[in-house]
Motif scaffolding. Structure first.
Motif, short mmCIF file in Angstrom:
data_model
loop_
_atom_site.label_atom_id
_atom_site.label_comp_id
_atom_site.label_asym_id
_atom_site.label_seq_id
_atom_site.Cartn_x
_atom_site.Cartn_y
_atom_site.Cartn_z
N ALA A 195 0.83 -1.21 0.00
CA ALA A 195 0.00 0.00 0.00
C ALA A 195 0.86 1.26 0.00
CB ALA A 195 -0.92 -0.01 1.21
N GLN A 196 1.97 1.24 0.75
CA GLN A 196 2.88 2.38 0.75
C GLN A 196 3.47 2.61 -0.64
OE1 GLN A 196 3.78 4.52 3.11
NE2 GLN A 196 3.05 3.65 5.04
N LEU A 197 3.84 1.52 -1.32
CA LEU A 197 4.40 1.65 -2.68
C LEU A 197 3.37 2.22 -3.65
CD1 LEU A 197 6.43 -1.68 -3.03
CD2 LEU A 197 7.31 0.61 -2.58
N VAL A 198 2.14 1.73 -3.56
CA VAL A 198 1.09 2.24 -4.45
C VAL A 198 0.82 3.72 -4.17
CG1 VAL A 198 -1.34 2.02 -5.07
CG2 VAL A 198 0.04 -0.03 -4.73
N GLY A 199 0.74 4.07 -2.89
CA GLY A 199 0.51 5.46 -2.55
C GLY A 199 1.64 6.37 -2.98
N THR A 200 2.89 5.90 -2.85
CA THR A 200 4.04 6.70 -3.27
C THR A 200 4.04 6.92 -4.77
OG1 THR A 200 5.35 5.84 -1.42
CG2 THR A 200 6.55 6.83 -3.26
N ALA A 201 3.81 5.85 -5.53
CA ALA A 201 3.80 5.97 -6.99
C ALA A 201 2.67 6.90 -7.46
CB ALA A 201 3.66 4.59 -7.63
N THR A 202 1.49 6.77 -6.83
CA THR A 202 0.36 7.62 -7.21
C THR A 202 0.62 9.08 -6.86
OG1 THR A 202 -1.12 5.74 -6.79
CG2 THR A 202 -2.12 7.93 -6.97
N SER A 203 1.20 9.31 -5.70
CA SER A 203 1.45 10.69 -5.27
C SER A 203 2.46 11.39 -6.17
CB SER A 203 1.93 10.71 -3.82
OG SER A 203 3.18 10.06 -3.69
N CYS A 204 3.44 10.64 -6.68
CA CYS A 204 4.42 11.24 -7.60
C CYS A 204 3.72 11.82 -8.83
CB CYS A 204 5.46 10.21 -8.02
SG CYS A 204 6.57 9.69 -6.70
N VAL A 205 2.76 11.08 -9.36
CA VAL A 205 2.02 11.56 -10.53
C VAL A 205 1.11 12.73 -10.16
CG1 VAL A 205 0.38 10.91 -12.33
CG2 VAL A 205 2.12 9.27 -11.57
N MET A 206 0.41 12.61 -9.02
CA MET A 206 -0.53 13.64 -8.63
C MET A 206 0.16 14.96 -8.29
SD MET A 206 -3.39 12.30 -9.11
CE MET A 206 -4.33 13.67 -8.46
N VAL A 207 1.36 14.89 -7.71
CA VAL A 207 2.09 16.11 -7.40
C VAL A 207 2.46 16.87 -8.67
CG1 VAL A 207 4.32 16.95 -6.55
CG2 VAL A 207 2.97 15.40 -5.15
N VAL A 208 2.91 16.14 -9.68
CA VAL A 208 3.27 16.79 -10.95
C VAL A 208 2.03 17.41 -11.59
CG1 VAL A 208 4.16 16.39 -13.27
CG2 VAL A 208 5.23 15.25 -11.30
N VAL A 209 0.89 16.69 -11.58
CA VAL A 209 -0.34 17.22 -12.17
C VAL A 209 -0.80 18.46 -11.41
CG1 VAL A 209 -2.77 16.72 -12.60
CG2 VAL A 209 -1.05 14.97 -13.07
N ALA A 210 -0.77 18.39 -10.07
CA ALA A 210 -1.20 19.54 -9.27
C ALA A 210 -0.30 20.74 -9.49
CB ALA A 210 -1.22 19.15 -7.79
N TRP A 211 1.01 20.51 -9.58
CA TRP A 211 1.94 21.62 -9.83
C TRP A 211 1.70 22.24 -11.20
CZ3 TRP A 211 5.39 24.75 -7.62
CH2 TRP A 211 6.29 25.40 -8.43
N THR A 212 1.45 21.41 -12.19
CA THR A 212 1.20 21.93 -13.54
C THR A 212 -0.07 22.78 -13.57
OG1 THR A 212 2.25 19.96 -14.49
CG2 THR A 212 0.88 21.28 -15.95
N LEU A 213 -1.13 22.30 -12.93
CA LEU A 213 -2.37 23.07 -12.88
C LEU A 213 -2.19 24.38 -12.11
CD1 LEU A 213 -4.96 20.22 -12.22
CD2 LEU A 213 -4.59 21.47 -14.36
N TYR A 214 -1.49 24.31 -11.00
CA TYR A 214 -1.29 25.51 -10.18
C TYR A 214 -0.44 26.54 -10.90
CZ TYR A 214 -0.35 28.31 -6.01
OH TYR A 214 -0.27 29.33 -5.13
N SER A 215 0.65 26.07 -11.54
CA SER A 215 1.54 27.01 -12.24
C SER A 215 0.88 27.61 -13.48
CB SER A 215 2.84 26.30 -12.61
OG SER A 215 2.58 25.19 -13.46
N SER A 216 -0.08 26.89 -14.08
CA SER A 216 -0.78 27.44 -15.24
C SER A 216 -1.84 28.47 -14.85
CB SER A 216 -1.44 26.31 -16.03
OG SER A 216 -2.44 25.66 -15.24
N ALA A 217 -2.30 28.41 -13.60
CA ALA A 217 -3.33 29.35 -13.15
C ALA A 217 -2.75 30.55 -12.41
CB ALA A 217 -4.33 28.63 -12.25
N TYR A 218 -1.62 30.38 -11.75
CA TYR A 218 -1.03 31.47 -10.96
C TYR A 218 0.44 31.64 -11.35
CZ TYR A 218 -5.15 30.58 -8.08
OH TYR A 218 -6.42 30.39 -7.63
N GLU A 219 0.93 32.85 -11.20
CA GLU A 219 2.33 33.12 -11.45
C GLU A 219 3.14 32.78 -10.20
OE1 GLU A 219 5.29 36.82 -12.72
OE2 GLU A 219 3.10 37.10 -12.61
#
Length: 221
Positions: A195-219
């Motif tokens: 479960a820790q491995l699955v959560g870690t792998a998923t969070s790596c993808v979600m962090v990149v997606v969240a950063w991309t969305l945030y950086s595209s909306a705010y400077e």
């Protein structure tokens, strides 16, 4: 105390005779370096005392007949070294491969940072288990002090080394608490590990997606 007592004293004695807000010659810079010295000294002393306590307890237990508590999990649910050791080596190599070109650091510097994070993670887990406090701030400062010798004058390497050490301490403490809860609930350690491995792998993808969305909306500065 700093701005009311020490800053006027430094100005009057000529220790910081420049403008008060000047970092190079003023009281602000003088207070900054004095505060950093105090925090580093406190971090080093705390970690040395904790290390000495762990070492003394280990030496004393070797001279006594201590009954080892059996692991309640059956062998097919335990995490053997054949599982965690390759994962540890792979994660260390991946960390080095990603951070080295990203921050223009040599593989040697990152190898030192990773090895140091493994050592301080043991201290962090011990301190968290005994006091319910994870000394991640002190660990990061000690790592930065170490890199002042390993890579003098390299501010980026200093900050990255502190971040790697703090990340190792935080992750080790969080995982220790998760496994302790699973132990009390008699959950399977191997299932928790997966479960820790699955959560870690998923969070790596979600962090990149969240950063991309945030950086595209705010400077981001």
């Amino acid at each position: 105390v700093g701005w009311v007592v020490l800053a006027p004293l430094a100005k009057a004695e000529g220790w910081a005779d420049g403008p008060i807000h000047d970092v190079a010659t003023g009281a602000r810079g003088w207070l900054l370096w004095v505060s950093l010295a105090i925090m580093l000294a406190d971090s080093v002393v705390s970690l040395v005392l904790l290390s000495a306590k762990v070492l003394l307890q280990t030496l004393r237990s070797n001279g006594q007949d201590v009954e080892e508590e059996l692991d309640p999990a059956p062998p097919n649910q335990q995490i053997t070294w054949q599982i965690w050791l390759p994962g540890l080596l792979s994660a260390s190599l991946l960390c080095t491969a990603i951070l080295s070109p990203m921050f223009d650091m040599s593989p040697f510097e990152l190898a030192v940072a990773v090895l140091f994070s493994l050592l301080v993670a043991v201290l962090a887990v011990r301190a968290l288990g005994e006091t319910d406090l994870n000394p991640v701030s002190g660990i990061g400062k000690v790592s930065q002090l170490l890199f002042a010798v390993v890579s003098p004058g390299n501010v980026v390497a200093n900050l990255v080394a502190g971040a790697v050490a703090e990340a190792g301490a935080i992750s080790a403490g969080d995982m220790m608490q998760d496994l302790q809860c699973g132990h009390l609930l008699k959950a399977s350690p191997r299932a928790q590990f997966v479960a820790q491995l699955v959560g870690t792998a998923t969070s790596c993808v979600m962090v990149v997606v969240a950063w991309t969305l945030y950086s595209s909306a705010y400077e981001i500065p």
